[in-house]
Design an enzyme around this catalytic site. Structure first.
Site, short mmCIF file in Angstrom:
data_model
loop_
_atom_site.label_atom_id
_atom_site.label_comp_id
_atom_site.label_asym_id
_atom_site.label_seq_id
_atom_site.Cartn_x
_atom_site.Cartn_y
_atom_site.Cartn_z
CB VAL A 97 -2.75 81.97 47.07
CG1 VAL A 97 -1.32 81.69 47.46
CG2 VAL A 97 -3.23 81.03 45.97
CE LYS A 144 0.05 79.43 34.53
NZ LYS A 144 0.55 79.68 35.90
CE1 TYR A 179 -1.21 74.93 31.14
CE2 TYR A 179 -1.80 77.09 30.30
CZ TYR A 179 -1.14 76.30 31.21
OH TYR A 179 -0.41 76.90 32.21
N GLY A 226 4.56 78.16 46.46
CA GLY A 226 4.34 77.12 45.45
C GLY A 226 5.28 75.93 45.45
P1 NAP Z 1 3.67 72.15 41.38
O1 NAP Z 1 4.96 71.66 41.90
O2 NAP Z 1 2.48 71.25 41.50
O3 NAP Z 1 3.37 73.57 42.02
C1 NAP Z 1 2.09 74.17 42.01
C2 NAP Z 1 1.88 74.73 43.39
O4 NAP Z 1 0.68 75.49 43.47
C3 NAP Z 1 1.76 73.62 44.43
O5 NAP Z 1 2.60 73.89 45.50
C4 NAP Z 1 0.30 73.73 44.81
O6 NAP Z 1 -0.03 73.23 46.06
C5 NAP Z 1 0.13 75.22 44.74
N1 NAP Z 1 -1.25 75.64 44.92
C6 NAP Z 1 -2.36 75.25 44.25
N2 NAP Z 1 -3.45 75.82 44.76
C7 NAP Z 1 -3.03 76.60 45.80
C8 NAP Z 1 -3.67 77.45 46.74
N3 NAP Z 1 -5.01 77.65 46.73
N4 NAP Z 1 -2.92 78.10 47.67
C9 NAP Z 1 -1.58 77.92 47.71
N5 NAP Z 1 -0.90 77.13 46.85
C10 NAP Z 1 -1.62 76.47 45.91
O7 NAP Z 1 3.78 72.49 39.81
P2 NAP Z 1 4.71 73.47 38.97
O8 NAP Z 1 4.69 72.94 37.59
O9 NAP Z 1 6.01 73.69 39.66
O10 NAP Z 1 3.86 74.82 38.94
C11 NAP Z 1 4.36 76.07 39.40
C12 NAP Z 1 3.94 77.18 38.46
O11 NAP Z 1 4.61 77.04 37.21
C13 NAP Z 1 2.45 77.23 38.13
O12 NAP Z 1 2.02 78.56 38.05
C14 NAP Z 1 2.40 76.59 36.76
O13 NAP Z 1 1.26 76.95 36.01
C15 NAP Z 1 3.66 77.17 36.17
N6 NAP Z 1 4.18 76.51 34.97
C16 NAP Z 1 4.43 75.18 34.97
C17 NAP Z 1 4.91 74.58 33.82
C18 NAP Z 1 5.17 73.11 33.78
O14 NAP Z 1 5.28 72.54 32.69
N7 NAP Z 1 5.31 72.44 34.92
C19 NAP Z 1 5.15 75.35 32.66
C20 NAP Z 1 4.89 76.72 32.70
C21 NAP Z 1 4.41 77.29 33.86
P3 NAP Z 1 -0.97 71.88 46.09
O15 NAP Z 1 -0.12 70.78 45.56
O16 NAP Z 1 -1.36 71.76 47.50
O17 NAP Z 1 -2.17 72.13 45.19
#
Ligand code: NAP
Length: 256
Positions: A66, A163, A156, A13
């Site tokens: 994934v 989630k 959301y 990720g």
């Molecule tokens: P991010 O930097 O955009 O990371 C999300 C990652 O998921 C990206 O690397 C994305 O790749 C990858 N991804 C999506 N579809 C995929 C697939 N089919 N196969 C492999 N990788 C895939 O955003 P982030 O905020 O750090 O998110 C990471 C996690 O934290 C997520 O589960 C998110 O829901 C969770 N989260 C985030 C927040 C927040 O406020 N940011 C809060 C709570 C939880 P691509 O860019 O290529 O799609």
């Protein structure tokens, strides 16, 4: 000795330097772990190579969508071939079609529901199943979640439902893998300004809302997620499994 000395980990990720996965990977590395990284497609290859390349020659960087079992199996075969075992896995991956993160949840299409659950929840099950045989000395699997799993957070939408599935999967995986000393936990992060977050309509309002209403009166910092990720990966958390740990400035305790 550093907390994660001699530990081998894999990180799913990292998209760029703002990714939560990158914050946790940096903390794991600082604590002594050797890491493998995956990226979804060629679009992100350069980014991930540039970031993870700074971790030294032992770092494995592999493509993995994934939603594809073949990709997941190939990744763990390569990790096994290079390192012989695995101790840590970070699931920091989520996706829902943009139109499903706007408007009303009631309008979520069957396809958007399927995709959101496949990428954001089922992938944890697939990754845990492939990782477990390599976790021969026990292990720690950490997944990223959000409060929208348990309460309604406007916009959301289907991601909250996915989630909830991720958090429930964490508990069932913890039960199955516990006898192998593999722990599975979620970090529920407060909002962080990342690529995925910007896809949620009204995200900047969310940041302001947390600042105003969380007991700590501020938003969470990426390095604080890194510190919690390191704790969950470490022996300090040896008796913690199946849990959702809130790293959100205390927002989750509020009723009003
Ligand atoms: P991010 O930097 O955009 O990371 C999300 C990652 O998921 C990206 O690397 C994305 O790749 C990858 N991804 C999506 N579809 C995929 C697939 N089919 N196969 C492999 N990788 C895939 O955003 P982030 O905020 O750090 O998110 C990471 C996690 O934290 C997520 O589960 C998110 O829901 C969770 N989260 C985030 C927040 C927040 O406020 N940011 C809060 C709570 C939880 P691509 O860019 O290529 O799609």
């Amino acid at each position: 000795m550093s907390l994660l000395e001699n530990k081998i980990g894999i990180v799913f990720g990292v998209a760029n330097k703002r990714s939560i996965a990158w914050a946790i990977a940096q903390a794991w590395k600082k604590a002594g772990a050797t890491l493998a990284f995956t990226y979804q497609g060629d679009r992100l290859k350069e980014n991930v190579e540039e970031l993870a390349g700074t971790f030294g020659p032992d770092t494995l960087i592999l493509p993995c969508d994934v939603t594809k079992d073949d990709d997941i199996n190939r990744v763990f075969t390569e990790v096994g071939a290079k390192f012989g075992r695995l101790d840590l896995a970070l699931h920091s991956v989520a996706f829902a079609p943009k139109d499903a993160l706007e408007g009303e949840f009631v309008n979520t299409s069957r396809e958007a529901f399927r995709v959101a659950h496949d990428v954001s929840a089922y992938s944890l099950v697939a990754i845990a199943r492939a990782a477990a045989p390599l976790m021969t000395q026990g292990g720690s699997i950490v997944a990223m979640t959000y409060y929208g799993a348990e309460k309604v957070v406007p916009h959301y939408n289907v991601m909250g439902v996915a989630k909830a599935a991720l958090e429930a999967s964490t508990r069932y995986l913890a039960y199955d893998l516990g006898p192998k000393r593999i722990r599975v936990n979620c970090i529920s992060a407060g909002p962080v300004n990342t690529l995925a977050a910007r896809g949620i309509s009204g995200f900047s309002e969310m940041l302001k809302h947390y600042e105003a209403h969380a007991p700590l009166k501020r938003n969470v910092l990426p390095e604080e997620l890194g510190a919690t990720g390191t704790f969950l990966a470490s022996d300090g958390a040896a008796a913690i499994t199946g849990q959702v740990i809130y790293v959100d400035g205390g927002y989750q305790i509020m009723g009003m």
